[in-house]
Design a protein around this motif. Structure first.
Motif, PDB file in Angstrom:
ATOM      1  N   VAL A 139      46.627   8.725  25.451  1.00 28.16           N
ATOM      2  CA  VAL A 139      47.722   9.688  25.325  1.00 28.16           C
ATOM      3  C   VAL A 139      48.110   9.901  23.868  1.00 28.16           C
ATOM      4  O   VAL A 139      48.416  11.026  23.450  1.00 28.16           O
ATOM      5  CB  VAL A 139      48.934   9.229  26.157  1.00 28.16           C
ATOM      6  N   SER A 181      55.867  14.610  31.354  1.00 27.77           N
ATOM      7  CA  SER A 181      54.824  14.648  32.372  1.00 27.77           C
ATOM      8  C   SER A 181      55.235  15.564  33.518  1.00 27.77           C
ATOM      9  O   SER A 181      56.429  15.824  33.747  1.00 27.77           O
ATOM     10  CB  SER A 181      54.553  13.239  32.918  1.00 27.77           C
ATOM     11  N   SER A 182      54.259  16.046  34.261  1.00 27.27           N
ATOM     12  CA  SER A 182      54.557  16.917  35.393  1.00 27.27           C
ATOM     13  C   SER A 182      55.343  16.160  36.464  1.00 27.27           C
ATOM     14  O   SER A 182      56.171  16.762  37.161  1.00 27.27           O
ATOM     15  CB  SER A 182      53.264  17.489  35.982  1.00 27.27           C
ATOM     16  N   MET A 211      52.348  17.293  30.431  1.00 28.45           N
ATOM     17  CA  MET A 211      51.153  16.474  30.608  1.00 28.45           C
ATOM     18  C   MET A 211      50.894  16.140  32.085  1.00 28.45           C
ATOM     19  O   MET A 211      51.801  16.090  32.898  1.00 28.45           O
ATOM     20  CB  MET A 211      51.308  15.168  29.822  1.00 28.45           C
ATOM     21  N   GLY A 212      49.614  15.877  32.363  1.00 27.89           N
ATOM     22  CA  GLY A 212      49.234  15.392  33.680  1.00 27.89           C
ATOM     23  C   GLY A 212      49.189  16.481  34.735  1.00 27.89           C
ATOM     24  O   GLY A 212      49.938  16.441  35.717  1.00 27.89           O
ATOM     25  N   ASP A 234      44.730  12.826  34.012  1.00 29.93           N
ATOM     26  CA  ASP A 234      45.729  11.919  33.436  1.00 29.93           C
ATOM     27  C   ASP A 234      45.889  12.120  31.929  1.00 29.93           C
ATOM     28  O   ASP A 234      46.796  11.549  31.321  1.00 29.93           O
ATOM     29  CB  ASP A 234      45.339  10.463  33.702  1.00 29.93           C
ATOM     30  N   GLY A 237      47.100  18.693  29.554  1.00 28.88           N
ATOM     31  CA  GLY A 237      48.407  19.325  29.611  1.00 28.88           C
ATOM     32  C   GLY A 237      48.391  20.762  29.143  1.00 28.88           C
ATOM     33  O   GLY A 237      47.359  21.305  28.737  1.00 28.88           O
TER      34      GLY A 237
END
Length: 337
Positions: A139, A181-182, A211-212, A234, A237
């Motif tokens: 990440v 993140s989503s 992200m994600g 994972d 994005g």
């Protein structure tokens, strides 16, 4: 006829010819900034590929590619949806090394796109891809790259405003990126649709990297569709900015660290796409014969809309439009190219 929403009282900041000059300058500036920041080299890319190679992007899995035959060629040709897989093959072919990459002008036709102020059947992107090491698949590396792209966009805007002072009424693009993140977005706004969540969050965080995307959330649904055979769900994005003209979140880029053999194996099964394992691209990837990469697409028309303060994507590209868009633009005083 469906309703196309355009801002009331809109007036373009640039004339039609000024818009053309600004688009040309914008593209030259941003390409230089992007290639310098990410160590990318420009290459030529295909407009169409053989349907049998598995190189075309399946997007959400329901879009129909434009297919046609070529005189003397046995295989059916498909106009690309994107170049996500082709770029990875090209990096191996060109014998690029970790830390090096490529970028290209990607032109595509997405015939099933629902046309509105942000979506066209014609897609133009800066597609880029670079080789990374296995250790870079994290990440932190993804976020570092996102920040470099945002800085390139902000630098481009700064120069454009010096050449076209009338653009100075638009908000300055921040170089501060909010990462979310989503799943965090779903937890924040469980009653909203994915698009409504984006609008609610990005309004307060005008440069956001979501992200994600691709895998199922706690609700049992993904935030958005993503093909299982290029991005690692994972480690990917969307770059979203707040479009002050239209008052909504605007996606400028979809990108990510690409699938490893292990994550491809997992995502093909989760998506019910095991039949793709027999395609040439997928065979090579599953066998570990392709380099680790990251990459994405940055919408040329979307960036032009954002940096030039346009209300409709048809103001910065030539395409074909349905009657709903034509009438909405006529009513709002929007000139389609």
């Amino acid at each position: 006829m469906r309703e196309i929403s355009l801002p009331q009282g809109y007036s373009s900041l640039l004339s039609i010819y000024e818009t053309q000059k600004a688009i040309g300058l914008l593209k030259r500036l941003f390409e230089d900034k992007l290639s310098g920041a990410l160590r990318l080299h420009r290459v030529s890319a295909p407009l169409f590929v053989s349907a049998d190679t598995g190189l075309n992007d399946d997007l959400n899995g329901v879009e129909r590619p434009v297919s046609f035959d070529i005189n003397g060629v046995k295989e059916t040709a498909q106009v690309v949806h994107s170049l996500a897989k082709w770029k990875r093959m090209a990096l191996k072919r060109y014998d690029f090394q970790p830390g090096e990459g490529l970028y290209t002008d990607m032109n595509a036709i997405r015939r099933d796109e629902e046309l509105d102020a942000l979506h066209s059947a014609y897609v133009d992107q800066w597609d880029w891809e670079k080789i990374i090491t296995r250790e870079d698949r994290n990440v932190a590396y993804l976020q570092q790259t996102v920040k470099a792209i945002v800085q390139a966009l902000a630098d481009t805007q700064y120069f454009l405003r010096s050449v076209f002072p009338q653009l100075s009424v638009l908000p300055r693009m921040s170089t501060e990126v909010t990462f979310v993140s989503s799943q965090e977005l779903e937890d924040l706004y469980p009653a909203l649709t994915p698009k409504e969540r984006e609008n609610a969050f990005v309004k307060d965080h005008p440069v956001t990297f979501l992200m994600g995307i691709g895998g199922k959330l706690h609700s049992g649904k993904p935030h958005d569709g993503r093909a299982p055979d290029y991005d690692d769900w994972d480690l990917n994005g969307d770059l979203l900015v707040w479009d002050s003209v239209n008052g909504q979140a605007l996606e400028l880029s979809s990108m990510g660290i690409r699938v490893s053999p292990e994550s491809l194996d997992r995502q093909l099964t989760l998506a019910g796409c095991d039949a793709r394992r027999d395609l040439p691209f997928h065979k090579q990837l599953l066998a570990g014969q392709l380099p680790y990469t990251m990459g994405g697409g940055i919408g040329q028309s979307r960036v032009s809309m954002f940096l030039l303060g346009k209300a409709h994507i048809g103001e910065v590209q030539c395409s074909m439009w349905d009657e709903a868009n034509i009438q909405a633009c006529k009513k709002a005083g929007v000139t389609l190219l």
